[in-house]
Write a protein that holds these residues in place. Structure first.
Motif, PDB file in Angstrom:
ATOM      1  N   CYS A  26       3.720   2.715 -11.873  1.00 39.05           N
ATOM      2  CA  CYS A  26       2.880   2.621 -10.679  1.00 39.05           C
ATOM      3  C   CYS A  26       2.779   3.967  -9.954  1.00 39.05           C
ATOM      4  O   CYS A  26       3.698   4.788 -10.027  1.00 39.05           O
ATOM      5  N   GLU A  27       1.686   4.143  -9.258  1.00 39.81           N
ATOM      6  CA  GLU A  27       1.563   5.229  -8.291  1.00 39.81           C
ATOM      7  C   GLU A  27       1.584   4.600  -6.906  1.00 39.81           C
ATOM      8  O   GLU A  27       0.756   3.743  -6.591  1.00 39.81           O
ATOM      9  N   ILE A  28       2.536   5.030  -6.089  1.00 35.56           N
ATOM     10  CA  ILE A  28       2.718   4.456  -4.760  1.00 35.56           C
ATOM     11  C   ILE A  28       2.682   5.605  -3.762  1.00 35.56           C
ATOM     12  O   ILE A  28       3.572   6.455  -3.749  1.00 35.56           O
ATOM     13  N   HIS A  29       1.636   5.633  -2.925  1.00 38.31           N
ATOM     14  CA  HIS A  29       1.509   6.786  -2.040  1.00 38.31           C
ATOM     15  C   HIS A  29       0.704   6.439  -0.795  1.00 38.31           C
ATOM     16  O   HIS A  29       0.050   5.409  -0.694  1.00 38.31           O
ATOM     17  N   LEU A  30       0.842   7.349   0.197  1.00 38.26           N
ATOM     18  CA  LEU A  30       0.081   7.296   1.450  1.00 38.26           C
ATOM     19  C   LEU A  30       0.403   6.057   2.287  1.00 38.26           C
ATOM     20  O   LEU A  30      -0.471   5.506   2.954  1.00 38.26           O
ATOM     21  N   ASN A  31       1.657   5.630   2.256  1.00 34.13           N
ATOM     22  CA  ASN A  31       2.098   4.526   3.105  1.00 34.13           C
ATOM     23  C   ASN A  31       2.938   5.062   4.260  1.00 34.13           C
ATOM     24  O   ASN A  31       3.690   6.024   4.099  1.00 34.13           O
ATOM     25  N   THR A  32       2.836   4.428   5.405  1.00 37.62           N
ATOM     26  CA  THR A  32       3.622   4.802   6.575  1.00 37.62           C
ATOM     27  C   THR A  32       4.215   3.544   7.201  1.00 37.62           C
ATOM     28  O   THR A  32       3.485   2.592   7.482  1.00 37.62           O
ATOM     29  N   VAL A  33       5.538   3.540   7.386  1.00 35.86           N
ATOM     30  CA  VAL A  33       6.196   2.403   8.021  1.00 35.86           C
ATOM     31  C   VAL A  33       7.130   2.903   9.117  1.00 35.86           C
ATOM     32  O   VAL A  33       7.654   4.018   9.048  1.00 35.86           O
ATOM     33  N   GLY A  34       7.342   2.073  10.122  1.00 35.99           N
ATOM     34  CA  GLY A  34       8.256   2.444  11.193  1.00 35.99           C
ATOM     35  C   GLY A  34       9.698   2.164  10.862  1.00 35.99           C
ATOM     36  O   GLY A  34      10.601   2.662  11.526  1.00 35.99           O
ATOM     37  N   GLY A  35       9.947   1.365   9.808  1.00 28.90           N
ATOM     38  CA  GLY A  35      11.300   0.989   9.435  1.00 28.90           C
ATOM     39  C   GLY A  35      11.787   1.727   8.205  1.00 28.90           C
ATOM     40  O   GLY A  35      11.847   2.950   8.181  1.00 28.90           O
ATOM     41  N   ILE A  36      12.119   0.966   7.143  1.00 24.84           N
ATOM     42  CA  ILE A  36      12.735   1.546   5.952  1.00 24.84           C
ATOM     43  C   ILE A  36      11.795   1.439   4.750  1.00 24.84           C
ATOM     44  O   ILE A  36      10.989   0.521   4.649  1.00 24.84           O
ATOM     45  N   GLY A  37      11.909   2.425   3.863  1.00 25.13           N
ATOM     46  CA  GLY A  37      11.176   2.378   2.609  1.00 25.13           C
ATOM     47  C   GLY A  37       9.696   2.624   2.742  1.00 25.13           C
ATOM     48  O   GLY A  37       8.889   1.699   2.684  1.00 25.13           O
ATOM     49  N   GLY A  38       9.311   3.898   2.898  1.00 26.68           N
ATOM     50  CA  GLY A  38       7.897   4.198   3.028  1.00 26.68           C
ATOM     51  C   GLY A  38       7.079   3.737   1.843  1.00 26.68           C
ATOM     52  O   GLY A  38       5.987   3.195   1.998  1.00 26.68           O
ATOM     53  N   GLY A  39       7.607   3.931   0.630  1.00 32.05           N
ATOM     54  CA  GLY A  39       6.931   3.451  -0.570  1.00 32.05           C
ATOM     55  C   GLY A  39       7.445   2.095  -1.005  1.00 32.05           C
ATOM     56  O   GLY A  39       6.692   1.134  -1.128  1.00 32.05           O
ATOM     57  N   ILE A  40       8.757   2.010  -1.250  1.00 35.70           N
ATOM     58  CA  ILE A  40       9.406   0.775  -1.694  1.00 35.70           C
ATOM     59  C   ILE A  40      10.634   0.525  -0.835  1.00 35.70           C
ATOM     60  O   ILE A  40      11.460   1.419  -0.638  1.00 35.70           O
ATOM     61  N   GLY A  41      10.782  -0.702  -0.347  1.00 33.84           N
ATOM     62  CA  GLY A  41      11.972  -1.123   0.378  1.00 33.84           C
ATOM     63  C   GLY A  41      12.651  -2.249  -0.371  1.00 33.84           C
ATOM     64  O   GLY A  41      11.992  -3.176  -0.857  1.00 33.84           O
ATOM     65  N   VAL A  42      13.987  -2.162  -0.474  1.00 37.42           N
ATOM     66  CA  VAL A  42      14.753  -3.161  -1.222  1.00 37.42           C
ATOM     67  C   VAL A  42      15.828  -3.735  -0.318  1.00 37.42           C
ATOM     68  O   VAL A  42      16.682  -3.004   0.194  1.00 37.42           O
ATOM     69  N   GLY A  43      15.809  -5.043  -0.122  1.00 37.34           N
ATOM     70  CA  GLY A  43      16.806  -5.711   0.690  1.00 37.34           C
ATOM     71  C   GLY A  43      18.045  -6.080  -0.097  1.00 37.34           C
ATOM     72  O   GLY A  43      18.124  -5.891  -1.319  1.00 37.34           O
ATOM     73  N   ALA A  44      19.036  -6.619   0.601  1.00 37.77           N
ATOM     74  CA  ALA A  44      20.303  -6.991  -0.016  1.00 37.77           C
ATOM     75  C   ALA A  44      20.103  -8.050  -1.092  1.00 37.77           C
ATOM     76  O   ALA A  44      19.176  -8.855  -1.036  1.00 37.77           O
ATOM     77  N   ASP A  45      21.007  -8.029  -2.086  1.00 34.42           N
ATOM     78  CA  ASP A  45      21.092  -8.989  -3.192  1.00 34.42           C
ATOM     79  C   ASP A  45      20.068  -8.746  -4.299  1.00 34.42           C
ATOM     80  O   ASP A  45      20.161  -9.344  -5.367  1.00 34.42           O
ATOM     81  N   ALA A  46      19.073  -7.918  -4.077  1.00 33.77           N
ATOM     82  CA  ALA A  46      18.095  -7.632  -5.123  1.00 33.77           C
ATOM     83  C   ALA A  46      18.634  -6.576  -6.087  1.00 33.77           C
ATOM     84  O   ALA A  46      19.442  -5.726  -5.726  1.00 33.77           O
ATOM     85  N   THR A  47      18.182  -6.646  -7.335  1.00 33.11           N
ATOM     86  CA  THR A  47      18.574  -5.669  -8.356  1.00 33.11           C
ATOM     87  C   THR A  47      17.323  -5.224  -9.124  1.00 33.11           C
ATOM     88  O   THR A  47      17.154  -5.554 -10.299  1.00 33.11           O
ATOM     89  N   PRO A  48      16.457  -4.456  -8.487  1.00 30.33           N
ATOM     90  CA  PRO A  48      15.200  -4.062  -9.140  1.00 30.33           C
ATOM     91  C   PRO A  48      15.397  -2.908 -10.117  1.00 30.33           C
ATOM     92  O   PRO A  48      16.356  -2.140 -10.034  1.00 30.33           O
TER      93      PRO A  48
END
Length: 248
Positions: A26-48
């Motif tokens: 994938c190409e993941i670009h030009l995202n803006t977030v106020g929290g975590i993970g501008g492109g990809i954010g991974v929460g607890a318990d996940a194994t991506p």
């Protein structure tokens, strides 16, 4: 994949729960977030597994390209470039355990506070055959900042990273780091220990930018390579450039 998003967490992709998704090519670009993970954010318990992706020009508070709190998972064969954040311009690992970053280029990312390339806090991870180059921060640790983290780096390059304050390379605090068969060069200050907590930095069999080894004012004053701080175990070092294991 192209996603232009202005949200809270995980600008393009947000992963959570006991899931093991595969994100490939994938190409993941030009995202803006106020929290975590501008492109990809991974929460607890996940194994991506994030493989062969180009993650660039994203912005977040923590983890401009990727922010992970995963219990495992991998980033493989990716290019993470030109992302910005307060902490961890390229990647942030926050209470993430057992992750691996392999064959990945972390290049030209910027952090306002610390960890231009990567910021890890209360985590454990391994880095293999990666290039961490030309990242910057306005404060400390242009390449990587490790806080209360255990890490193993092998066969990787940490080159030409910069920081406004002092250490352009790697800074560890209350952490355990082993780095071997790697290159740490062109960062000015290559590796230091910060804070009053107990840290261990074993950095033997590495190339420091010159065959005279890293510079330490008392342990190796003739060294013309990157500067190392007190407490860093840097002898023996490699005397040829590249990742061959030829210690002095």
């Amino acid at each position: 994949m192209f996603v232009a998003n202005d949200g809270g967490n995980g600008g393009a992709v947000w992963i959570e729960g006991a899931s093991s998704p595969l994100i490939v090519g994938c190409e993941i670009h030009l995202n803006t977030v106020g929290g975590i993970g501008g492109g990809i954010g991974v929460g607890a318990d996940a194994t991506p597994t994030i493989r062969d992706c180009h993650i660039h020009d994203n912005t977040a508070s923590t983890g401009g390209g990727v922010c992970s709190s995963a219990k495992g998972g991998a980033i493989e064969g990716c290019s993470i470039t030109g992302n910005t954040a307060t902490y961890g311009g390229g990647i942030a690992l926050m209470s993430s355990t057992g992750s691996i970053i392999r064959d990945t280029r972390i290049d030209s990312n910027d952090a306002v506070n610390s960890g231009g390339g990567l910021h890890a806090s209360y985590s454990s991870f391994a880095m293999q055959d990666c290039e961490v180059e030309s990242n910057s921060t306005q404060w400390e640790a242009g390449a990587l900042w490790l806080d209360n983290t255990d890490a193993l780096f092998t066969g990787s390059r940490f080159l030409h990273n910069s920081a406004t304050e002092s250490t352009g390379g790697i800074v560890i605090q209350s952490s355990v780091l082993v780095v071997a068969s790697s290159e740490i060069a062109g960062n000015g200050v290559g590796l230091t220990i910060a804070g009053n907590g107990v840290s261990t930095a074993v950095a033997q069999h590495n190339w420091w930018g010159h065959d005279s080894g890293p510079h330490h004012p008392t342990l190796n004053p003739a060294g013309l390579g990157d500067i190392v701080g007190d407490g860093v175990q840097f002898t023996p070092w490699n005397v040829v450039t590249g990742l061959s294991d030829n210690p002095t």
